[in-house]
Each structure stands twice: as structure tokens, then as C-alpha cells.
Motif scaffolding. Structure first.
Motif, PDB file in Angstrom:
ATOM      1  N   ARG A   4      38.733  63.323  49.031  1.00 33.62           N
ATOM      2  CA  ARG A   4      37.532  63.439  48.208  1.00 33.62           C
ATOM      3  C   ARG A   4      36.617  64.558  48.683  1.00 33.62           C
ATOM      4  O   ARG A   4      36.519  64.823  49.882  1.00 33.62           O
ATOM      5  N   LEU A   5      35.942  65.142  47.723  1.00 36.76           N
ATOM      6  CA  LEU A   5      34.899  66.136  47.953  1.00 36.76           C
ATOM      7  C   LEU A   5      33.568  65.541  47.514  1.00 36.76           C
ATOM      8  O   LEU A   5      33.441  65.075  46.380  1.00 36.76           O
ATOM      9  N   ALA A   6      32.575  65.546  48.399  1.00 39.76           N
ATOM     10  CA  ALA A   6      31.210  65.153  48.049  1.00 39.76           C
ATOM     11  C   ALA A   6      30.391  66.428  47.881  1.00 39.76           C
ATOM     12  O   ALA A   6      30.215  67.196  48.833  1.00 39.76           O
ATOM     13  N   LEU A   7      29.919  66.639  46.680  1.00 42.56           N
ATOM     14  CA  LEU A   7      29.332  67.913  46.282  1.00 42.56           C
ATOM     15  C   LEU A   7      27.949  67.675  45.698  1.00 42.56           C
ATOM     16  O   LEU A   7      27.791  66.859  44.784  1.00 42.56           O
ATOM     17  N   THR A   8      26.931  68.354  46.222  1.00 41.73           N
ATOM     18  CA  THR A   8      25.610  68.263  45.602  1.00 41.73           C
ATOM     19  C   THR A   8      25.497  69.337  44.536  1.00 41.73           C
ATOM     20  O   THR A   8      25.919  70.476  44.712  1.00 41.73           O
ATOM     21  N   ARG A   9      24.918  68.929  43.408  1.00 43.31           N
ATOM     22  CA  ARG A   9      24.709  69.857  42.295  1.00 43.31           C
ATOM     23  C   ARG A   9      23.332  69.634  41.704  1.00 43.31           C
ATOM     24  O   ARG A   9      22.846  68.509  41.662  1.00 43.31           O
ATOM     25  N   ALA A  10      22.729  70.699  41.231  1.00 41.54           N
ATOM     26  CA  ALA A  10      21.525  70.616  40.408  1.00 41.54           C
ATOM     27  C   ALA A  10      21.904  71.202  39.056  1.00 41.54           C
ATOM     28  O   ALA A  10      22.268  72.379  38.971  1.00 41.54           O
ATOM     29  N   VAL A  11      21.867  70.376  38.024  1.00 36.62           N
ATOM     30  CA  VAL A  11      22.368  70.801  36.716  1.00 36.62           C
ATOM     31  C   VAL A  11      21.281  70.609  35.662  1.00 36.62           C
ATOM     32  O   VAL A  11      20.449  69.708  35.750  1.00 36.62           O
TER      33      VAL A  11
END
Length: 209
Positions: free
Chosen positions: A115-122
Motif C-alpha cells: 500500500r501507498l499512503a498519499l496525501t493530496r489536496a484536491v
């Protein structure tokens, strides 16, 4: 701490496995997770100054042989295929020129069922875009966790970066400082229309047959 706790629970890693921190900066998040999860760490960042600082501080978190940092780009990490049992990318995607390429690279280095834990602001109206990018890269969107306090936190941080430009340049070097100041000027005006998320992406397991 809420972000780190979310990542610990979402990554589902076991002691001794390999964690990749893509866009690691000075290494704080990856080193904290490496200690908490008892895993090995490799961090990737474009800034040689950030990599030097991360390398210098690793012994405060884990034995030095359990963490290494390399100067590379997020689109081309030079890591082997399927080498990581988990990956994180924290507040770095906004600097990527080709976000689809970054998602493809992170999918490539993940082992099956990792798994990849990715922060995003969308943008609120563009929620589906990043999901489609992740799926086009071959990943499954397993969880999406909201971070409701993040936009205001970033507003305060960006203002601090701008006010302390001289300190940034002295401590991190001109390249890293320019990246950070450019991000602040580019992103701060758009914060009001953004959702802050932690997306957990999973590389599907290999199926028999």
C-alpha cells in the motif's frame, strides 16, 4: 500525529519490511514511521541538501543501517521493481510536473498487495480526477481519510515560509527554498477550494492463473 497514526494503520506493514518515502524532504515522516513500524526505510528527494539533513538525523530514530536517502526525482526513483512493502508520499505531489507519472512510478516499486499512503489536496469538483489517475496506474483506492484542519495549517505554514525566506535559504539551500516558496505562492491562493485527504492506494495481489 493524527496523520502518522492514520498511516501506521493503513500501511499494514510487518517488522523488517521495506518502506519507501517518496519526496521525503528532511526525512521526518519516514524516519518516524520506520521507528514505529520497525521497518527499513529508503527516502527519495530531489534536494541534495534535504537528503544530507535526513541522513544526518537518521540515527536519532533508527540504527543508521536501517535508513538510507537518495537524490532522485519522484518520477524516476531508480528503485527496483516491487521492492517496497509500503510507501508514503506526504505533501509532495503538488511539486510534481507529471502526477500520473509519479503514481505510475510508485505503483511500479510497490510489491503486490502493498500500500501507498498519499496525501493530496484536491479541488472539490475534481475529486474523480485523482481517483482515475490512481486506477490508470494500476492501483486500487482502498481508503480515503479526510484531513479537515489541513488547509488552514498549510496557510499558516506557507506564510511562515515566506516571512522566514532567509532562514530557509541558509538552512536548506537555494534549490529547496525556491521549491518551497514557489509552492507557497502557487498553492496558498487556492486553499479555500481544496479538500485535504490521505488516500491509501493498494497494488492488487498477484492472482493464480
Amino acid at each position: 500525529m493524527p496523520l502518522l497514526g492514520t498511516m501506521v494503520s493503513r500501511l499494514r506493514m510487518r517488522p523488517g519490511q521495506a518502506l519507501a518515502d517518496i519526496g521525503c524532504g528532511t526525512g521526518g515522516v519516514g524516519l518516524w514511521l520506520a521507528r514505529a513500524l520497525a521497518v527499513r526505510l529508503v527516502g527519495i528527494d530531489i534536494s541534495s541538501t534535504a537528503v544530507e539533513l535526513a541522513t544526518a538525523r537518521r540515527s536519532h530514530f533508527v540504527p543508521p543501517e536501517r535508513a538510507q536517502f537518495r537524490v532522485r526525482t519522484m518520477e524516476a526513483t531508480s528503485l527496483p521493481d516491487s521492492c517496497a512493502h509500503g510507501a508514503v508520499c506526504v505533501d509532495a505531489m503538488s511539486n510534481a510536473a507529471d502526477r500520473a507519472a509519479v503514481l505510475g512510478e510508485m505503483h511500479r516499486i510497490l510489491a503486490p498487495d502493498a500500500r501507498l499512503a498519499l496525501t493530496r489536496a484536491v479541488r472539490r469538483e475534481a475529486d474523480q480526477v485523482w481517483r482515475e489517475q490512481a486506477e490508470d496506474a494500476g492501483s486500487e483506492v482502498e481508503h480515503v481519510d479526510e484531513r479537515p484542519g489541513e488547509p488552514e495549517m498549510w496557510r499558516r505554514l506557507y506564510r511562515l515560509w515566506i516571512a522566514r525566506e532567509a532562514d530557509l535559504r541558509r538552512q536548506l539551500g537555494d534549490v529547496q527554498a525556491e521549491n518551497m516558496l514557489g509552492e507557497a505562492q502557487r498553492v496558498m491562493p487556492r486553499l479555500d477550494g481544496r479538500r485535504a485527504l490521505v488516500a491509501t492506494l493498494r497494488r492488487p495481489p498477484v492472482t493464480a492463473g
